[in-house]
Design a protein around this motif. Structure first.
Motif, PDB file in Angstrom:
ATOM      1  N   ARG A   1      -6.072  -9.475  -0.544  1.00 13.60           N
ATOM      2  CA  ARG A   1      -5.638  -8.462   0.375  1.00 13.60           C
ATOM      3  C   ARG A   1      -6.501  -7.294   0.416  1.00 13.60           C
ATOM      4  O   ARG A   1      -6.614  -6.592   1.314  1.00 13.60           O
ATOM      5  CB  ARG A   1      -4.071  -8.120   0.374  1.00 13.60           C
ATOM      6  N   LEU A   2      -7.262  -7.060  -0.637  1.00 13.95           N
ATOM      7  CA  LEU A   2      -8.042  -6.175  -0.983  1.00 13.95           C
ATOM      8  C   LEU A   2      -9.519  -6.565  -0.456  1.00 13.95           C
ATOM      9  O   LEU A   2      -9.865  -7.465  -0.589  1.00 13.95           O
ATOM     10  CB  LEU A   2      -8.294  -5.463  -2.345  1.00 13.95           C
ATOM     11  N   HIS A   3     -10.113  -5.319   0.243  1.00 12.71           N
ATOM     12  CA  HIS A   3     -11.531  -5.627   0.870  1.00 12.71           C
ATOM     13  C   HIS A   3     -12.506  -5.248  -0.431  1.00 12.71           C
ATOM     14  O   HIS A   3     -12.467  -4.282  -0.783  1.00 12.71           O
ATOM     15  CB  HIS A   3     -11.829  -5.011   1.900  1.00 12.71           C
TER      16      HIS A   3
ATOM     17  N   GLU B   1       4.261   4.062 -18.128  1.00 11.13           N
ATOM     18  CA  GLU B   1       5.144   2.887 -17.340  1.00 11.13           C
ATOM     19  C   GLU B   1       4.979   2.910 -15.985  1.00 11.13           C
ATOM     20  O   GLU B   1       4.915   1.906 -15.486  1.00 11.13           O
ATOM     21  CB  GLU B   1       6.716   3.306 -17.842  1.00 11.13           C
ATOM     22  N   LEU B   2       4.789   4.042 -15.200  1.00 11.33           N
ATOM     23  CA  LEU B   2       4.723   4.107 -13.629  1.00 11.33           C
ATOM     24  C   LEU B   2       3.371   3.340 -13.404  1.00 11.33           C
ATOM     25  O   LEU B   2       3.241   2.643 -12.306  1.00 11.33           O
ATOM     26  CB  LEU B   2       4.928   5.608 -13.129  1.00 11.33           C
ATOM     27  N   LEU B   3       2.198   3.832 -14.250  1.00 10.07           N
ATOM     28  CA  LEU B   3       1.032   3.183 -13.920  1.00 10.07           C
ATOM     29  C   LEU B   3       1.059   1.811 -14.260  1.00 10.07           C
ATOM     30  O   LEU B   3       0.330   0.943 -13.369  1.00 10.07           O
ATOM     31  CB  LEU B   3      -0.019   3.893 -14.914  1.00 10.07           C
ATOM     32  N   ARG B   4       1.810   1.317 -15.018  1.00  5.16           N
ATOM     33  CA  ARG B   4       1.935  -0.248 -15.201  1.00  5.16           C
ATOM     34  C   ARG B   4       2.671  -0.908 -14.101  1.00  5.16           C
ATOM     35  O   ARG B   4       2.196  -1.860 -13.499  1.00  5.16           O
ATOM     36  CB  ARG B   4       2.646  -0.577 -16.589  1.00  5.16           C
ATOM     37  N   VAL B   5       3.566  -0.076 -13.469  1.00  4.54           N
ATOM     38  CA  VAL B   5       4.156  -0.802 -12.223  1.00  4.54           C
ATOM     39  C   VAL B   5       3.103  -0.518 -11.132  1.00  4.54           C
ATOM     40  O   VAL B   5       3.302  -1.400 -10.452  1.00  4.54           O
ATOM     41  CB  VAL B   5       5.487   0.350 -11.726  1.00  4.54           C
ATOM     42  N   LYS B   6       2.637   0.479 -11.084  1.00  4.91           N
ATOM     43  CA  LYS B   6       1.459   0.456  -9.984  1.00  4.91           C
ATOM     44  C   LYS B   6       0.384  -0.702 -10.072  1.00  4.91           C
ATOM     45  O   LYS B   6       0.065  -1.347  -9.134  1.00  4.91           O
ATOM     46  CB  LYS B   6       0.614   1.797  -9.967  1.00  4.91           C
ATOM     47  N   GLN B   7       0.072  -0.958 -11.347  1.00  3.04           N
ATOM     48  CA  GLN B   7      -1.111  -2.094 -11.571  1.00  3.04           C
ATOM     49  C   GLN B   7      -0.309  -3.426 -10.983  1.00  3.04           C
ATOM     50  O   GLN B   7      -1.311  -4.230 -10.483  1.00  3.04           O
ATOM     51  CB  GLN B   7      -1.201  -2.292 -12.986  1.00  3.04           C
ATOM     52  N   ARG B   8       0.972  -3.722 -11.200  1.00  2.60           N
ATOM     53  CA  ARG B   8       1.660  -4.816 -10.657  1.00  2.60           C
ATOM     54  C   ARG B   8       1.430  -4.972  -9.252  1.00  2.60           C
ATOM     55  O   ARG B   8       1.031  -6.040  -8.873  1.00  2.60           O
ATOM     56  CB  ARG B   8       3.056  -4.862 -11.199  1.00  2.60           C
ATOM     57  N   PHE B   9       1.555  -3.885  -8.674  1.00  2.96           N
ATOM     58  CA  PHE B   9       1.338  -4.050  -7.167  1.00  2.96           C
ATOM     59  C   PHE B   9      -0.162  -4.293  -6.910  1.00  2.96           C
ATOM     60  O   PHE B   9      -0.465  -5.049  -5.932  1.00  2.96           O
ATOM     61  CB  PHE B   9       2.033  -2.738  -6.471  1.00  2.96           C
ATOM     62  N   GLU B  10      -0.930  -3.626  -7.430  1.00  2.10           N
ATOM     63  CA  GLU B  10      -2.419  -3.765  -7.236  1.00  2.10           C
ATOM     64  C   GLU B  10      -2.742  -5.113  -7.439  1.00  2.10           C
ATOM     65  O   GLU B  10      -3.684  -5.620  -6.792  1.00  2.10           O
ATOM     66  CB  GLU B  10      -3.198  -2.567  -7.966  1.00  2.10           C
ATOM     67  N   ASP B  11      -2.234  -5.743  -8.600  1.00  8.06           N
ATOM     68  CA  ASP B  11      -2.642  -7.108  -8.952  1.00  8.06           C
ATOM     69  C   ASP B  11      -2.011  -7.993  -7.786  1.00  8.06           C
ATOM     70  O   ASP B  11      -2.931  -8.821  -7.482  1.00  8.06           O
ATOM     71  CB  ASP B  11      -1.800  -7.623 -10.524  1.00  8.06           C
TER      72      ASP B  11
ATOM     73  N   THR C   1       0.842  -1.214   0.106  1.00  5.60           N
ATOM     74  CA  THR C   1      -0.106  -0.066   0.038  1.00  5.60           C
ATOM     75  C   THR C   1       0.806   1.156   0.031  1.00  5.60           C
ATOM     76  O   THR C   1       0.493   2.025  -0.459  1.00  5.60           O
ATOM     77  CB  THR C   1      -0.939   0.032   1.326  1.00  5.60           C
ATOM     78  N   ASN C   2       2.096   1.367   0.725  1.00  7.87           N
ATOM     79  CA  ASN C   2       3.033   2.257   0.652  1.00  7.87           C
ATOM     80  C   ASN C   2       3.643   2.643  -0.552  1.00  7.87           C
ATOM     81  O   ASN C   2       3.680   3.736  -0.900  1.00  7.87           O
ATOM     82  CB  ASN C   2       3.949   2.303   1.918  1.00  7.87           C
ATOM     83  N   ILE C   3       3.915   1.587  -1.258  1.00  2.84           N
ATOM     84  CA  ILE C   3       4.423   1.649  -2.502  1.00  2.84           C
ATOM     85  C   ILE C   3       3.573   2.180  -3.508  1.00  2.84           C
ATOM     86  O   ILE C   3       3.911   2.996  -4.367  1.00  2.84           O
ATOM     87  CB  ILE C   3       4.913   0.291  -3.235  1.00  2.84           C
ATOM     88  N   ILE C   4       2.187   1.927  -3.580  1.00  2.00           N
ATOM     89  CA  ILE C   4       1.140   2.329  -4.264  1.00  2.00           C
ATOM     90  C   ILE C   4       1.018   3.773  -3.875  1.00  2.00           C
ATOM     91  O   ILE C   4       0.889   4.839  -4.910  1.00  2.00           O
ATOM     92  CB  ILE C   4      -0.010   1.642  -4.188  1.00  2.00           C
ATOM     93  N   GLN C   5       0.963   4.348  -2.960  1.00  2.00           N
ATOM     94  CA  GLN C   5       0.719   5.511  -2.296  1.00  2.00           C
ATOM     95  C   GLN C   5       2.103   6.434  -3.082  1.00  2.00           C
ATOM     96  O   GLN C   5       1.926   7.594  -3.326  1.00  2.00           O
ATOM     97  CB  GLN C   5       0.423   5.795  -1.075  1.00  2.00           C
ATOM     98  N   ASP C   6       3.235   5.942  -2.732  1.00  5.89           N
ATOM     99  CA  ASP C   6       4.427   6.580  -3.432  1.00  5.89           C
ATOM    100  C   ASP C   6       4.278   6.804  -4.821  1.00  5.89           C
ATOM    101  O   ASP C   6       4.525   8.054  -5.511  1.00  5.89           O
ATOM    102  CB  ASP C   6       5.805   6.054  -3.018  1.00  5.89           C
ATOM    103  N   ILE C   7       3.931   5.747  -5.389  1.00 10.62           N
ATOM    104  CA  ILE C   7       3.831   5.976  -7.043  1.00 10.62           C
ATOM    105  C   ILE C   7       2.591   7.000  -7.400  1.00 10.62           C
ATOM    106  O   ILE C   7       2.737   7.994  -8.136  1.00 10.62           O
ATOM    107  CB  ILE C   7       3.239   4.380  -7.514  1.00 10.62           C
TER     108      ILE C   7
END
Length: 62
Positions: free
Chosen positions: A60-62, A43-53, A22-28
């Motif tokens: 882990r998501l509710h 490209e950064l959105l693709r990285v974010k998507q990887r963490f969300e996936d 979650t912290n990594i996603i917020q940093d992105i």
């Protein structure tokens, strides 16, 4: 449709706890407004998507 390699990286994220991911996603999200080109943003959105996936895959998501 072409298949993409395991971009942006092929790393096992399952060892990260929910808070870390979650912290990594917020940093992105905080860095997105600082980007100057559309390609950098995509490209950064693709990285974010990887963490969300990872959050979704591990239920882990509710």
């Amino acid at each position: 449709m072409s298949q993409q390699a395991n971009w942006p990286f092929d790393v096992d994220l399952s060892g990260l706890d929910t808070g870390s991911i979650t912290n990594i996603i917020q940093d992105i999200e905080n860095h997105l407004p600082l980007l100057t080109t559309e390609s950098d943003m995509q490209e950064l959105l693709r990285v974010k998507q990887r963490f969300e996936d990872e959050l979704m895959e591990s239920h882990r998501l509710h």
